[in-house]
Motif scaffolding. Structure first.
Motif, short mmCIF file in Angstrom:
data_model
loop_
_atom_site.label_atom_id
_atom_site.label_comp_id
_atom_site.label_asym_id
_atom_site.label_seq_id
_atom_site.Cartn_x
_atom_site.Cartn_y
_atom_site.Cartn_z
N ALA A 105 0.80 -1.23 0.00
CA ALA A 105 0.00 0.00 0.00
C ALA A 105 0.83 1.27 0.00
O ALA A 105 0.34 2.32 -0.45
N GLY A 137 1.08 2.80 -3.33
CA GLY A 137 -0.20 3.42 -3.64
C GLY A 137 -0.39 4.75 -2.93
O GLY A 137 -0.95 5.69 -3.49
N VAL A 150 -10.65 2.00 -3.70
CA VAL A 150 -9.75 1.32 -2.76
C VAL A 150 -10.26 1.41 -1.33
O VAL A 150 -9.80 0.64 -0.47
N TYR A 177 -5.96 -1.99 2.95
CA TYR A 177 -5.19 -1.22 1.98
C TYR A 177 -5.50 0.28 2.10
O TYR A 177 -4.60 1.12 2.08
N VAL A 186 -3.23 3.94 2.56
CA VAL A 186 -3.32 4.93 1.48
C VAL A 186 -3.84 6.26 2.01
O VAL A 186 -3.31 7.33 1.68
N VAL A 214 0.82 0.21 -9.51
CA VAL A 214 -0.20 0.42 -8.48
C VAL A 214 -1.58 0.08 -9.03
O VAL A 214 -2.41 -0.56 -8.35
N CYS A 248 -1.92 -3.63 -9.13
CA CYS A 248 -2.10 -4.15 -7.77
C CYS A 248 -3.53 -3.94 -7.30
O CYS A 248 -4.15 -4.86 -6.73
N VAL A 249 -4.09 -2.74 -7.53
CA VAL A 249 -5.46 -2.47 -7.14
C VAL A 249 -6.44 -3.38 -7.90
O VAL A 249 -7.40 -3.91 -7.33
#
Length: 543
Positions: free
Chosen positions: A66, A69, A88, A137, A141, A281, A284-285
């Motif tokens: 994270a 991100g 997210v 996550y 962030v 990123v 990943c999300v």
């Protein structure tokens, strides 16, 4: 402070103390020897070790995935940024049973990975760790990224002008400023994973149990209150330590480097490296957050006769779920919405009064200052205290006049409001502290009463924050599970309770209905969150 204090004393401290007393008292005498007996049990020692180990591993994995991100959301400006920021955050407001259902549809028997490659990760620790990253996550962030966006980049640029390399400038200038926010985020992730219940209950299987799951099993299945009481004490002490350290990091974060407007620090990605980071990123999300949610929706439409709304239609009748419910599962939607609205009203009143008290007395010194800090810590305790203990405590304490609420519908909203109040306080407090007291004084000089000054001065300034606080309280109330599973009546289940009941029964129809209910709950929470993102104005690390 009186109303919030009485609310927490009656509906939090009293039930928890009653459970502990019932477990550690025998014939009117305290049996403290039970503490050493329970903690000396090798099985309980394994539970304590696994609870701590998986929380530490989940926290480390969440930070690793994270933090990039957080940097992207803080420093880069790209199309769809606000929508992605909301996306997210959706897992954080989802009930843990929905997160567990999503990863069960992805990693479990008959899940996507099982169908494609024959890989099953349910009942393994990896499923638990990934689900915890999915759930937390947004904590990293928002907490770290919110501060990172307000750090003046010219300080790091000055270090580079003086000869420092890119990494050295980041390590010597930016990292020390971010450290309190990173520590605060890590502590909150550790707290949420240390007290994890729904995710472990669905994905852990018989091999894995956290303290919260063990408390539930000892209370609901084995009726072993002494062991449950000891474990509740251990969890409460651990949570108190975590919250004390978190409060210290929060004070450090407030005194960090000079902050600037976040809009001045973001820019379009420049160079191949920054574009690669942004792409990484986004991937990943997509894999960590969007894929489990998409698989959840897909499974809800994958009926016995092909794709269609068969599982959704089955929710309309109690006869289609093999006796799991005495009412149609679809009624859980109306129950959750009505309970959530009532819980929101309670949380806003109690949390709003608490935030106002903390604002007015927040600068107190000496004993008054310690009292306020203790009161602030009390408000956060429900986030980490065993919800199972609270729910069972409701059953054994609120059962006689003048508070005989066993047959009252208000019992569920009261338990849900306990979780919503901390979010109301944390959302309202920064805004209330930002209101210039001279505005109230000017209104008083012009003849306004205190009530009119509040209505004419404070309310217009904090109106949006109040709406955001109410929205968060509503979202987390919808997802409360640990206490509600004890006190929700069989004819009035909430959505999380209904999902857990369906998943506990074998059969394709029960599984499909659980996916359908989870999808409905996910959409309600996502809609509430998208509305909040449009009305909130403060983009700092506070939720």
């Amino acid at each position: 402070m009186a109303v919030p204090f009485v609310f927490f004393a009656v509906f939090f401290a009293y039930p928890v103390a009653a459970i502990v007393a019932r477990g550690l008292k025998d014939g009117g005498q305290w049996q403290f020897g039970r503490i050493t007996e329970v903690l000396g049990d090798p099985r309980i020692g394994h539970v304590l070790w696994f609870t701590t180990w998986q929380a530490a591993a989940s926290t480390a994995l969440t930070l690793a995935l994270a933090l990039p991100g957080a940097y992207v959301f803080a420093r880069f400006d790209f199309p769809g940024k606000q929508l992605l920021r909301a996306v997210v955050t959706v897992p954080f407001v989802l009930p843990t049973v929905v997160a567990g259902s999503a990863f069960l549809a992805l990693l479990g028997r008959g899940g996507l990975l099982d169908e494609l490659w024959g890989i099953r990760l349910d009942t393994t620790v990896w499923a638990i760790l990934l689900a915890h990253v999915f759930f937390n996550y947004a904590v990293v962030v928002r907490t770290v990224g919110g501060l990172w966006a307000q750090l003046d980049p010219r300080q790091e640029e000055a270090a580079r002008v003086l000869g420092a390399g890119r990494f050295a400038a980041w390590r010597r200038v930016t990292l020390p400023a971010l450290a309190p926010a990173v520590a605060a985020a890590a502590l909150m992730v550790f707290l949420f994973t240390f007290t994890s219940f729904g995710v472990i209950q669905i994905l852990g299987g018989p091999r894995y149990a956290t303290l919260e799951v063990e408390i539930y099993q000892q209370t609901a299945q084995l009726l072993n209150l002494p062991t449950a009481a000891v474990l509740s004490i251990v969890q409460l002490l651990a949570v108190c330590v975590l919250l004390a350290v978190h409060a210290w990091t929060a004070r450090r974060r407030e005194s960090t480097l000079r902050l600037v407007d976040a809009a001045r620090t973001s820019h379009r990605p420049r160079g191949a490296g920054q574009w690669a980071l942004l792409s990484g990123v986004l991937v990943c999300v997509a894999l960590l957050i969007l894929l489990p949610l998409a698989v959840l929706v897909q499974r809800s439409f994958d009926g016995p006769d092909g794709y269609g709304p068969a599982f959704y239609r089955a929710l309309e009748s109690a006869a289609d779920n093999g006796g799991t419910f005495v009412v149609a599962p679809l009624e859980a939607i109306g129950n959750s919405l009505s309970y959530g609205l009532a819980a929101t009203a309670i949380a806003v009143v109690v949390g709003g009064l608490a935030a106002a008290a903390l604002t007015l007395r927040g600068s107190g010194k000496g004993s008054a200052g310690r009292l306020v800090r203790g009161f602030d810590a009390l408000l956060m305790l429900p986030l980490g205290t065993s919800a199972v203990t609270v729910g069972f405590g409701f059953l054994i304490t609120l059962d006689k006049p003048p508070l005989d609420l066993r047959d009252s519908w208000i019992l569920v909203p009261l338990a849900q409001a306990l979780v919503g109040v901390p979010f109301v306080v944390r959302t309202m407090l920064p805004v209330l502290r930002a209101v210039d007291a001279r505005l109230r004084e000017a209104a008083a000089v012009l003849g306004a009463s205190p009530l009119r000054a509040w209505r004419e001065v404070d309310l217009p300034l904090v109106g949006r924050a109040l709406a955001v606080a109410a929205g968060f309280a509503f979202a987390v109330s919808l997802g409360e599970f640990g206490a509600t599973v004890f006190i929700a009546r069989p004819d009035s289940p909430t959505l999380p309770v209904a999902v857990a009941r369906l998943l506990s029964r074998p059969g394709e129809m029960n599984y499909g209905q659980a996916m359908a209910l989870s999808t409905i709950l996910m959409l309600v929470c996502a809609l509430a969150l998208l509305v909040l993102e449009r009305i909130r104005t403060d983009r700092s690390g506070e939720f």
